[in-house]
Write an enzyme that holds these catalytic residues in place. Structure first.
Site, PDB file in Angstrom:
ATOM      1  N   GLY A  21      76.426 108.135  54.092  1.00 55.57           N
ATOM      2  CA  GLY A  21      77.868 108.206  53.878  1.00 55.57           C
ATOM      3  C   GLY A  21      78.386 106.840  54.265  1.00 55.57           C
ATOM      4  O   GLY A  21      77.659 105.859  54.124  1.00 55.57           O
ATOM      5  N   CYS A  80      70.182 106.137  55.925  1.00 59.15           N
ATOM      6  CA  CYS A  80      71.162 105.150  55.490  1.00 59.15           C
ATOM      7  C   CYS A  80      72.243 104.931  56.552  1.00 59.15           C
ATOM      8  O   CYS A  80      71.981 104.283  57.561  1.00 59.15           O
ATOM      9  CB  CYS A  80      71.746 105.522  54.129  1.00 59.15           C
ATOM     10  SG  CYS A  80      72.618 104.148  53.348  1.00 59.15           S
ATOM     11  N   HIS A 123      67.518 107.292  50.625  1.00 58.06           N
ATOM     12  CA  HIS A 123      68.068 108.649  50.621  1.00 58.06           C
ATOM     13  C   HIS A 123      67.054 109.681  50.157  1.00 58.06           C
ATOM     14  O   HIS A 123      66.982 109.971  48.956  1.00 58.06           O
ATOM     15  CB  HIS A 123      69.286 108.701  49.698  1.00 58.06           C
ATOM     16  CG  HIS A 123      70.444 107.906  50.195  1.00 58.06           C
ATOM     17  ND1 HIS A 123      71.299 108.373  51.155  1.00 58.06           N
ATOM     18  CD2 HIS A 123      70.863 106.666  49.899  1.00 58.06           C
ATOM     19  CE1 HIS A 123      72.216 107.459  51.417  1.00 58.06           C
ATOM     20  NE2 HIS A 123      71.967 106.399  50.661  1.00 58.06           N
ATOM     21  N   GLU A 164      67.230 112.721  50.339  1.00 59.51           N
ATOM     22  CA  GLU A 164      67.905 113.950  49.897  1.00 59.51           C
ATOM     23  C   GLU A 164      68.340 113.885  48.437  1.00 59.51           C
ATOM     24  O   GLU A 164      68.740 114.896  47.871  1.00 59.51           O
ATOM     25  CB  GLU A 164      69.111 114.231  50.806  1.00 59.51           C
ATOM     26  CG  GLU A 164      70.355 113.387  50.561  1.00 59.51           C
ATOM     27  CD  GLU A 164      70.286 111.960  51.123  1.00 59.51           C
ATOM     28  OE1 GLU A 164      69.195 111.531  51.572  1.00 59.51           O
ATOM     29  OE2 GLU A 164      71.323 111.270  51.091  1.00 59.51           O
TER      30      GLU A 164
END
Lengths: 189, 294
Positions: A47, A79, A170, A172
């Site tokens: 984020g 991140c 990332h 995910e």
């Protein structure tokens, strides 16, 4: 089944929950610090790190997160989460949670147009892992207790220090759940 | 081998903005106020939408000096607006290293027939939509993020509410359809069939959908989140309020905790007066920005 929280202040929360559940654990969105007592491990998602830090302070999460780590409970930062875990950030006087002994640089690969995906090998975790880098940081230096798990173009992009794990990319955002599975195993131990 | 500008990289950037607030700014000072308040990104503009509306005339891409000033002032991502169909404005912003381009109806369209082929660019795009047809056409052209159009610069949330409800109702309808009904639905919506099929299979839009166009208060932001927005753009609502720093912080908090009404009450106290709003029926039809786009 172990319970893994995803810090739910801002960012790619839903994707981490999906990945945690695909890796065979229960995923819980953590919006209040009191919820930390219910979980066995925590993911700090990608984020905007400055936004997340403001919200961490605002909701009095800071001490609770540091305590969570100091109790020996595993934390995985991706991140922005990696930046929050580091104890030294290039160009900033103050780091955030300072749980991992490493120096990191924000947006180190450039702006969004330089963002990329690449296949990397993660030591002891996965070969040919599809890694998605978005305005990603990298790790410039690590302390003696930090184990480097992956590099890309000689830059450190994944590392582990005991029960702390971090990646500049990332995991995910793809259907390759091997790194999340590795974290779930760390939590199960 | 690394690849730049893939769908995953472009859409992923928008995923990282979820649950956050993106604020319109016109200079470095405002950009710093926004970053300080916890914005996840800023939109660099020459004028906020309410001033564009007041000024009239042709609204174009911002002066690159302003965009550059904002990029140098903050470490969060910087977005900028290009006119609908203006290939060169978009290419210039891409060349400058802007992180996201809004192909925006707030500016005067450069092309009244075609939108940009956004698949051609390395930089990701966000586009406005009022319904699933517009959303699917923009996805077909390669947008990596959507937002409601609302009615920009009005401080009136009613159009944004209409648009998010419409898109979400149509997505629900699509997901519950039989597959043999989708081609006719595509024809009715003017939507690409393959995009609709993908939405049906995944049960949701393939890109994030933010709220925009009329958010003026913390409660407005929380309302849009409750109606299913992934995050919020605030245009004139912050820097046209009495106290921008207060409004910015309060809107960020209300977006994070959109179901915590005690908290929204608390953050809404004593923050000053919101921007003056506009009743939609007082806007002449030819001045409605939401009707721009095809």
């Amino acid at each position: 089944m172990v319970k893994i929280g995803v810090l739910g202040l801002q960012g790619a929360i839903r994707e981490h929950i999906r990945s945690v559940e695909a890796a065979g654990a229960k995923g819980i969105i953590i919006k209040y610090k009191e919820q930390l007592t219910d979980i066995d491990g925590l993911i700090i998602p990608g984020g905007e790190s400055t936004t997340m830090r403001r919200l961490i302070d605002k909701y009095d999460f800071f001490e609770a997160l540091v305590d969570f780590g100091k109790q020996g409970k595993p934390i995985f930062g991706t991140c922005a989460g990696l930046i929050l875990l580091a104890n030294d950030i290039v160009g900033q006087d103050h780091a955030h949670l300072s749980l991992m002994d490493m120096k990191v640089e924000r947006n180190a690969f450039g702006r969004q147009r330089e963002s990329f995906e690449a296949e990397i090998d993660i030591k002891g975790v996965a070969d040919q892992f599809e890694a998605v880098f978005i305005r990603a940081p990298y790790i410039m230096e690590v302390g003696p207790e930090v184990d480097v798990l992956a590099t890309y173009q000689d830059k450190i992009v994944a590392a582990q220090q005991g029960h702390y794990l971090c990646s500049a990319f990332h995991p995910e955002l793809t259907d390759d759940h091997r790194l999340t599975e590795y974290f779930v195993k760390m939590v199960e131990k | 081998m690394s690849k730049v500008g893939t769908d995953r990289v472009k859409r992923g950037m928008a995923e990282m903005q979820k649950g956050g607030v993106i604020m319109d700014v016109v200079n470095a000072e405002q950009a710093k106020i926004a970053e300080e308040a916890g914005a996840v990104a800023v939109m660099a503009l020459e004028r906020v939408p309410s001033d564009i509306r007041a000024a009239g005339g042709v609204a174009r891409m911002a002066d690159p000096t302003i965009v550059e000033e904002v990029m140098n002032a903050v470490s969060i991502p910087v977005m900028a607006k290009a006119r609908i169909g203006h290939i060169v404005e978009a290419r210039v912003l891409e060349a400058m290293g802007v992180d996201y381009i809004d192909e925006s109806e707030v500016l005067t369209p450069a092309d009244e027939v075609y939108h940009l082929n956004k698949r051609d660019y390395t930089v990701p795009f966000v586009c406005g939509c009022r319904n699933l047809g517009e959303a699917a056409r923009r996805i077909g052209e390669g947008t990596s993020m959507l937002r409601t159009k609302g009615e920009p610069g009005t401080g009136n949330i009613v159009e944004a509410v209409r648009h998010i409800r419409e898109v979400n109702a149509q997505v629900r309808k699509l997901v519950n359809m039989n597959e043999d009904e989708i081609m006719t639905y595509a024809k009715e919506l003017g939507a690409p069939y393959e995009v609709l099929l993908e939405i049906k299979e995944n049960g949701r839009l393939p890109v994030v959908n933010f709220a925009a166009g009329g958010v003026a208060t913390p409660a407005d932001a929380a309302l849009m989140m409750q109606l299913g927005a992934d995050g919020v753009f605030v245009g004139s609502g912050i820097f046209k309020s009495d106290n921008p720093a207060n409004f910015a912080r309060a809107i960020v908090e209300a977006t994070t905790h959109y179901e915590d009404y005690d908290l929204i009450a608390k953050v809404s106290k004593g923050i000053g007066t919101a921007m003056k709003g506009l009743e939609i029926s007082t806007i002449a039809p030819e001045e409605r920005m939401q009707d721009r786009g095809w």
